[in-house]
Design a protein around this motif. Structure first.
Motif, PDB file in Angstrom:
ATOM      1  N   GLU A 322      60.787  24.101  67.215  1.00  0.00           N
ATOM      2  CA  GLU A 322      62.048  24.615  67.750  1.00  0.00           C
ATOM      3  C   GLU A 322      62.430  25.932  67.085  1.00  0.00           C
ATOM      4  OE1 GLU A 322      66.185  22.617  67.184  1.00  0.00           O
ATOM      5  OE2 GLU A 322      65.312  21.744  69.007  1.00  0.00           O
ATOM      6  N   ASP A 323      62.226  26.020  65.784  1.00  0.00           N
ATOM      7  CA  ASP A 323      62.658  27.205  65.036  1.00  0.00           C
ATOM      8  C   ASP A 323      61.823  28.439  65.338  1.00  0.00           C
ATOM      9  OD1 ASP A 323      64.766  25.922  63.868  1.00  0.00           O
ATOM     10  OD2 ASP A 323      63.777  25.557  61.950  1.00  0.00           O
ATOM     11  N   ILE A 324      60.567  28.271  65.753  1.00  0.00           N
ATOM     12  CA  ILE A 324      59.735  29.447  66.053  1.00  0.00           C
ATOM     13  C   ILE A 324      59.509  29.615  67.549  1.00  0.00           C
ATOM     14  CG2 ILE A 324      58.581  29.389  63.813  1.00  0.00           C
ATOM     15  CD1 ILE A 324      56.145  28.160  65.181  1.00  0.00           C
ATOM     16  N   GLY A 325      60.212  28.834  68.372  1.00  0.00           N
ATOM     17  CA  GLY A 325      60.118  28.980  69.820  1.00  0.00           C
ATOM     18  C   GLY A 325      58.815  28.489  70.404  1.00  0.00           C
ATOM     19  N   ALA A 326      58.196  27.499  69.767  1.00  0.00           N
ATOM     20  CA  ALA A 326      56.917  26.965  70.225  1.00  0.00           C
ATOM     21  C   ALA A 326      57.104  25.577  70.828  1.00  0.00           C
ATOM     22  CB  ALA A 326      55.914  26.906  69.077  1.00  0.00           C
ATOM     23  N   GLU A 327      56.152  25.185  71.641  1.00  0.00           N
ATOM     24  CA  GLU A 327      56.168  23.875  72.276  1.00  0.00           C
ATOM     25  C   GLU A 327      55.270  22.918  71.493  1.00  0.00           C
ATOM     26  OE1 GLU A 327      54.584  22.209  76.582  1.00  0.00           O
ATOM     27  OE2 GLU A 327      55.658  24.118  76.522  1.00  0.00           O
ATOM     28  N   PRO A 328      55.667  21.682  71.287  1.00  0.00           N
ATOM     29  CA  PRO A 328      54.788  20.751  70.571  1.00  0.00           C
ATOM     30  C   PRO A 328      53.563  20.383  71.408  1.00  0.00           C
ATOM     31  CG  PRO A 328      57.045  19.908  70.729  1.00  0.00           C
ATOM     32  CD  PRO A 328      56.960  21.070  71.641  1.00  0.00           C
ATOM     33  N   VAL A 329      52.399  20.341  70.781  1.00  0.00           N
ATOM     34  CA  VAL A 329      51.212  19.677  71.319  1.00  0.00           C
ATOM     35  C   VAL A 329      50.920  18.547  70.336  1.00  0.00           C
ATOM     36  CG1 VAL A 329      48.760  19.864  71.839  1.00  0.00           C
ATOM     37  CG2 VAL A 329      50.317  21.715  72.494  1.00  0.00           C
ATOM     38  N   LEU A 330      51.231  17.334  70.750  1.00  0.00           N
ATOM     39  CA  LEU A 330      51.247  16.184  69.842  1.00  0.00           C
ATOM     40  C   LEU A 330      49.908  15.464  69.837  1.00  0.00           C
ATOM     41  CD1 LEU A 330      52.888  14.226  68.020  1.00  0.00           C
ATOM     42  CD2 LEU A 330      53.499  12.987  70.116  1.00  0.00           C
ATOM     43  N   GLY A 331      49.321  15.350  68.648  1.00  0.00           N
ATOM     44  CA  GLY A 331      48.140  14.521  68.480  1.00  0.00           C
ATOM     45  C   GLY A 331      48.544  13.117  68.077  1.00  0.00           C
ATOM     46  N   VAL A 332      48.012  12.104  68.767  1.00  0.00           N
ATOM     47  CA  VAL A 332      48.310  10.713  68.427  1.00  0.00           C
ATOM     48  C   VAL A 332      47.042  10.047  67.912  1.00  0.00           C
ATOM     49  CG1 VAL A 332      50.222  10.517  70.044  1.00  0.00           C
ATOM     50  CG2 VAL A 332      47.920   9.918  70.808  1.00  0.00           C
ATOM     51  N   TYR A 333      47.211   9.173  66.929  1.00  0.00           N
ATOM     52  CA  TYR A 333      46.073   8.485  66.333  1.00  0.00           C
ATOM     53  C   TYR A 333      45.453   7.546  67.356  1.00  0.00           C
ATOM     54  CZ  TYR A 333      43.263   5.641  63.227  1.00  0.00           C
ATOM     55  OH  TYR A 333      42.224   4.987  62.636  1.00  0.00           O
ATOM     56  N   ALA A 334      44.114   7.632  67.500  1.00  0.00           N
ATOM     57  CA  ALA A 334      43.450   6.927  68.594  1.00  0.00           C
ATOM     58  C   ALA A 334      42.419   5.908  68.125  1.00  0.00           C
ATOM     59  CB  ALA A 334      42.788   7.938  69.529  1.00  0.00           C
ATOM     60  N   ILE A 391      44.580  12.871  72.475  1.00  0.00           N
ATOM     61  CA  ILE A 391      44.227  11.505  72.108  1.00  0.00           C
ATOM     62  C   ILE A 391      43.164  11.556  71.011  1.00  0.00           C
ATOM     63  CG2 ILE A 391      43.490   9.259  72.947  1.00  0.00           C
ATOM     64  CD1 ILE A 391      46.045  10.399  74.268  1.00  0.00           C
ATOM     65  N   GLY A 392      43.625  11.490  69.739  1.00  0.00           N
ATOM     66  CA  GLY A 392      42.719  11.528  68.603  1.00  0.00           C
ATOM     67  C   GLY A 392      42.410  12.942  68.156  1.00  0.00           C
ATOM     68  N   ASN A 393      41.329  13.066  67.384  1.00  0.00           N
ATOM     69  CA  ASN A 393      40.886  14.367  66.876  1.00  0.00           C
ATOM     70  C   ASN A 393      39.393  14.303  66.584  1.00  0.00           C
ATOM     71  OD1 ASN A 393      41.175  17.078  65.443  1.00  0.00           O
ATOM     72  ND2 ASN A 393      40.370  15.801  63.795  1.00  0.00           N
ATOM     73  N   GLU A 394      38.646  15.234  67.148  1.00  0.00           N
ATOM     74  CA  GLU A 394      37.212  15.357  66.882  1.00  0.00           C
ATOM     75  C   GLU A 394      36.488  14.014  66.943  1.00  0.00           C
ATOM     76  OE1 GLU A 394      37.154  19.445  64.230  1.00  0.00           O
ATOM     77  OE2 GLU A 394      36.899  17.534  63.191  1.00  0.00           O
ATOM     78  N   LEU A 421      53.118  13.755  81.577  1.00  0.00           N
ATOM     79  CA  LEU A 421      52.361  14.203  80.414  1.00  0.00           C
ATOM     80  C   LEU A 421      50.883  14.355  80.741  1.00  0.00           C
ATOM     81  CD1 LEU A 421      53.989  12.116  77.524  1.00  0.00           C
ATOM     82  CD2 LEU A 421      54.520  14.438  78.276  1.00  0.00           C
ATOM     83  N   ILE A 422      50.254  15.324  80.088  1.00  0.00           N
ATOM     84  CA  ILE A 422      48.834  15.613  80.281  1.00  0.00           C
ATOM     85  C   ILE A 422      48.089  15.192  79.019  1.00  0.00           C
ATOM     86  CG2 ILE A 422      47.121  17.430  80.673  1.00  0.00           C
ATOM     87  CD1 ILE A 422      49.402  19.012  82.067  1.00  0.00           C
ATOM     88  N   CYS A 423      47.098  14.333  79.176  1.00  0.00           N
ATOM     89  CA  CYS A 423      46.324  13.836  78.043  1.00  0.00           C
ATOM     90  C   CYS A 423      45.075  14.689  77.841  1.00  0.00           C
ATOM     91  CB  CYS A 423      45.931  12.380  78.263  1.00  0.00           C
ATOM     92  SG  CYS A 423      47.340  11.242  78.259  1.00  0.00           S
ATOM     93  N   ILE A 424      44.846  15.094  76.602  1.00  0.00           N
ATOM     94  CA  ILE A 424      43.725  15.950  76.237  1.00  0.00           C
ATOM     95  C   ILE A 424      42.637  15.100  75.602  1.00  0.00           C
ATOM     96  CG2 ILE A 424      42.986  17.910  74.820  1.00  0.00           C
ATOM     97  CD1 ILE A 424      45.909  18.873  74.873  1.00  0.00           C
ATOM     98  N   SER A 425      41.402  15.280  76.059  1.00  0.00           N
ATOM     99  CA  SER A 425      40.254  14.620  75.442  1.00  0.00           C
ATOM    100  C   SER A 425      39.741  15.469  74.287  1.00  0.00           C
ATOM    101  CB  SER A 425      39.133  14.429  76.463  1.00  0.00           C
ATOM    102  OG  SER A 425      37.916  14.086  75.826  1.00  0.00           O
ATOM    103  N   THR A 426      39.428  14.821  73.160  1.00  0.00           N
ATOM    104  CA  THR A 426      38.931  15.567  72.008  1.00  0.00           C
ATOM    105  C   THR A 426      37.425  15.802  72.071  1.00  0.00           C
ATOM    106  OG1 THR A 426      38.390  13.707  70.541  1.00  0.00           O
ATOM    107  CG2 THR A 426      40.694  14.385  70.652  1.00  0.00           C
ATOM    108  N   ILE A 427      36.755  15.263  73.077  1.00  0.00           N
ATOM    109  CA  ILE A 427      35.319  15.491  73.244  1.00  0.00           C
ATOM    110  C   ILE A 427      35.110  16.359  74.480  1.00  0.00           C
ATOM    111  CG2 ILE A 427      33.069  14.446  73.640  1.00  0.00           C
ATOM    112  CD1 ILE A 427      33.954  12.012  72.132  1.00  0.00           C
ATOM    113  N   ALA A 428      34.515  17.532  74.267  1.00  0.00           N
ATOM    114  CA  ALA A 428      34.291  18.474  75.356  1.00  0.00           C
ATOM    115  C   ALA A 428      32.913  18.255  75.974  1.00  0.00           C
ATOM    116  CB  ALA A 428      34.411  19.907  74.850  1.00  0.00           C
ATOM    117  N   ASP A 429      32.846  18.324  77.295  1.00  0.00           N
ATOM    118  CA  ASP A 429      31.589  18.084  78.006  1.00  0.00           C
ATOM    119  C   ASP A 429      30.494  19.037  77.547  1.00  0.00           C
ATOM    120  OD1 ASP A 429      33.302  16.411  79.288  1.00  0.00           O
ATOM    121  OD2 ASP A 429      33.002  17.237  81.297  1.00  0.00           O
ATOM    122  N   ALA A 430      30.840  20.311  77.393  1.00  0.00           N
ATOM    123  CA  ALA A 430      29.829  21.316  77.075  1.00  0.00           C
ATOM    124  C   ALA A 430      29.250  21.120  75.685  1.00  0.00           C
ATOM    125  CB  ALA A 430      30.434  22.715  77.196  1.00  0.00           C
TER     126      ALA A 430
END
Length: 695
Positions: A322-334, A391-394, A421-430
């Motif tokens: 909020e203080d720097i005018g940014a939007e949260p991208v929240l990582g949740v433990y998976a 959803i998770g990390n690496e 909400l849009i869910c992000i996968s931490t594993i990229a196809d490429a």
């Protein structure tokens, strides 16, 4: 679809860049440039989080009060300090008498049997306490005196089981002095006094310590609480805060916050990184334990060799955004942790999914929800903005192939409750085709991570030109050119800039990107504290008093500031190349001929409202490079433009804590701009042309 066609170089011909305004350009992602953060390199404790006391609740080490020492004005004084921590043998006594809350179970006892002059405890801070002139510091701590000099016997115990402590005259009641002073105690920069009542019960005291206007800035300082009387003194949650950004309680360092705000980031990805997962399943970021007053925060085991205090909790992350005018991208433990343990999809994973739903509710739930009401009680009734959940990390480190099931279980539950909400996968196809999500619908966004040297960045700068425009969007959630320590050097910045031109040219598919790591405490090891950082090549460096941006920081800032909303299609001709040094992988693959990589990189965007064109060109060679620039299909262009250049005289040149502005951008006005013009690029440089065309 390639957006940046490169035609091979012919030695006799000048490099030529053509911006084609006859073709409609794709829309630039409005979230393209952001920030990524985790607790590494003392990014929070000893960094952004403004708390100055190290080991404030005495839990950093089970046996030693790290960061604390005994102060004796006269060596003839008889005194000692000791951790009072619950153990199997004394838990009943210690927890009943010395715990304040379930989080504050360990305290520090100062025993004074004889006092000739002052006796006390000192905290060294995070590589020193920063002293600045005319500055008010907010100090607070819990303290109690001894009600008796010996612990009561447990029921049924024999008096002879343990030897009695010698009787100490209890004179704890009275003035307690609090000071910020030089490490030798000879100079007092600020002081105050509290009046301690004689009591066996804990009481919190608060006071303000203010330095004089003529104080010279220094880190050769410590925080001291002292007495001149015998007795047993107990301490817990000792805190010292300097002024914070926007004067927030439990807030952040103003200089580091301002540096981030100046980058104009569109989002902040948190809480990690490895910090999200922790080494063990039980070490994941415990967001529920980071809420509310500090008295309720026990801290937890971190991922980088030191114990986070969790003063930087979930709400603090959100307020940071909020203080720097940014939007949260929240990582949740998976359900996957760094040592390789994981929880398969199904009933055992459900509590973790439910925990993620609770966390999301805390962020965006209204005040009528359970966790939304908790957020309101914490002082922020309005929900925060949230669109992306990672959803998770690496999770490519989890070679059990469990991520497919885990991701889908999380995604199904999140989308059922929060369809927006849009869910992000931490594993990229490429990157990991054998581990990617294969069941259910394709993930909407994939997270790719790249840590490379400058040669690899230059070689791969055009990789997104060929990505499928009908596939998932790409979030480059961690990336960096890893050269230079503790912060990056000029050649790393040129690697970063080349990579960013590729992301920017393809920002219809690369929707978000963020460099990592963001922060590094640059203090080296001392006799009482280890080196502050665990990862080289970071973006923003600081010590206790000062901060600076690496060359890569300034490149990031330039790219973010000079960005339009439409991609301008470009082609390039006669781009010079240079041979890349052979690597171990080349040798393993039997390659003997060095591959050729470009030396000039580029991108262009247009601001549809103002008609401003932002052309970015990178020259990685150590010599001037003339480039012809062709603005094809424009009606009129202003003959004058703004040119912003960052450059250096050698690849290893860099900024440091003692020379923070050796390499910084310089803006100037240039003339002679036309639909076709030539400009010589400086050696080892990133140039941004702000051109103005008719609307």
């Amino acid at each position: 679809m390639g957006l940046g066609l490169i035609i091979p170089h012919t030695d006799a011909q000048k490099p030529k860049l053509t911006l084609d305004f006859t073709k409609p350009g794709a829309t630039v992602s409005p979230m393209l440039y952001g920030l990524m953060t985790e607790e590494i390199n003392h990014s929070y404790d000893g960094g952004l989080y403004a708390e100055l006391i190290r080991n404030r609740i005495f839990k950093d080490h089970p046996n030693t009060p790290e960061g604390w020492s005994l102060v004796r004005q006269d060596s003839s004084s008889n005194a000692a300090i000791k951790l009072m921590a619950p153990t199997e043998s004394n838990v009943l006594f210690d927890e009943r008498r010395h715990a304040i809350t379930g989080a504050l179970t360990t305290c520090l006892r100062l025993t004074v049997e004889k006092a000739n002059g002052r006796v006390g405890i000192a905290n060294e801070g995070y590589w020193g306490i920063p002293v600045k002139p005319n500055t008010a510091y907010r100090a607070s701590f819990y303290i109690k005196g001894s009600g008796s000099v010996q612990p009561p016997r447990r029921p049924g115990s024999q008096q002879s089981v343990a030897p009695q402590r010698p009787v100490i005259e209890d004179n704890t009641a009275g003035p307690i002095r609090v000071t910020i002073e030089s490490n030798d105690g000879k100079t007092v920069y600020a002081s105050g006094t509290i009046d301690l009542a004689k009591s066996i019960y804990w009481k919190k005291y608060e006071l303000t310590l203010t330095t004089a206007a003529d104080v010279k800035p220094t880190t050769d300082a410590r925080f001291v609480i002292s007495t001149d009387r015998t007795g047993l003194y107990y301490f817990n949650l000792v805190s010292l805060f300097p002024p914070t950004y926007k004067s927030r309680p439990n807030g952040n360092r103003p200089d580091l916050m301002q540096m981030m705000a100046d980058m104009k980031p569109k989002f902040l990805r948190f809480p990690g990184g490895n910090f999200l997962e922790g080494p063990l399943l039980t070490d994941a970021f415990p967001w529920k334990q980071t809420l509310g007053p500090l008295e309720q925060r026990p801290g937890h085991k971190g991922s980088w060799g030191y114990r986070p205090s969790d003063g930087m909790g979930l709400l603090e992350f959100l307020l940071w955004c909020e203080d720097i005018g940014a939007e949260p991208v929240l990582g949740v433990y998976a359900g996957y942790s760094l040592n390789g343990d994981h929880i398969d999809a199904g009933p055992l994973l459900k509590p973790y999914v439910d925990d993620a739903l609770d966390e999301i509710e805390y962020v965006i739930g209204d005040v009528n929800t359970y966790w939304g009401a908790k957020r309101a009680a914490d002082g922020h009734p309005e929900p925060f903005k949230l669109r992306y959940i990672e959803i998770g990390n690496e999770d490519w480190f989890d070679r059990s192939n469990s991520y497919d099931g885990r991701f889908n279980q999380f995604r199904a539950a999140i989308e059922a409750k929060y369809s927006q909400l849009i869910c992000i996968s931490t594993i990229a196809d490429a990157q990991y085709p054998d581990l990617k999500v294969t069941t259910g619908k394709k993930p909407a966004v994939l997270d790719e991570h790249y840590y490379r040297n400058s040669w690899a960045m230059w070689e791969n700068a055009s990789q997104y030109d060929s990505y499928d425009r009908n596939g998932p969007k790409i979030f480059v959630g961690e990336w960096a050119t890893r050269e230079g320590a503790p912060t990056t050097n000029l050649i790393a910045a040129l690697g970063d800039a080349a990579w960013m031109t590729g992301m920017e040219r393809n920002s219809d598919i690369v929707i978000m990107s963020c460099y990592a790591p963001l922060f590094v405490n640059v203090n080296t090891a001392t006799t009482t504290a280890p080196k502050a950082w665990q990862w080289d090549s970071d973006l923003i460096g600081y010590n206790t008093l000062n901060s600076y941006g690496a060359p890569s920081y300034h490149v990031q800032k330039m790219f973010s500031h000079y960005l339009g909303d439409k991609i301008v299609p470009m082609t390039a001709e006669n781009i010079p190349t240079q041979p890349r040094p052979l690597t171990r992988r080349d040798s393993a693959d039997g390659k003997t001929t060095p591959p050729l990589v470009p030396t000039v990189f580029y991108s262009a965007t247009k601001d549809e409202k103002t008609g401003a064109i932002y052309l970015k060109v990178v020259n990685t060679l150590g010599k001037k490079q003339p480039v012809e620039i062709n603005l094809m299909g424009i009606g009129k262009v202003s003959p004058e433009a703004t040119l912003v250049v960052i450059k250096g005289d050698k690849p290893e040149a860099t900024n440091t804590i003692t020379d923070p502005e050796k390499i910084v951008p310089v803006a100037s006005k240039i003339k002679g701009i036309a639909s076709v013009f030539t400009r010589s690029l400086d050696p080892y440089s990133v140039s941004i042309f702000q051109l103005q065309i008719g609307k």
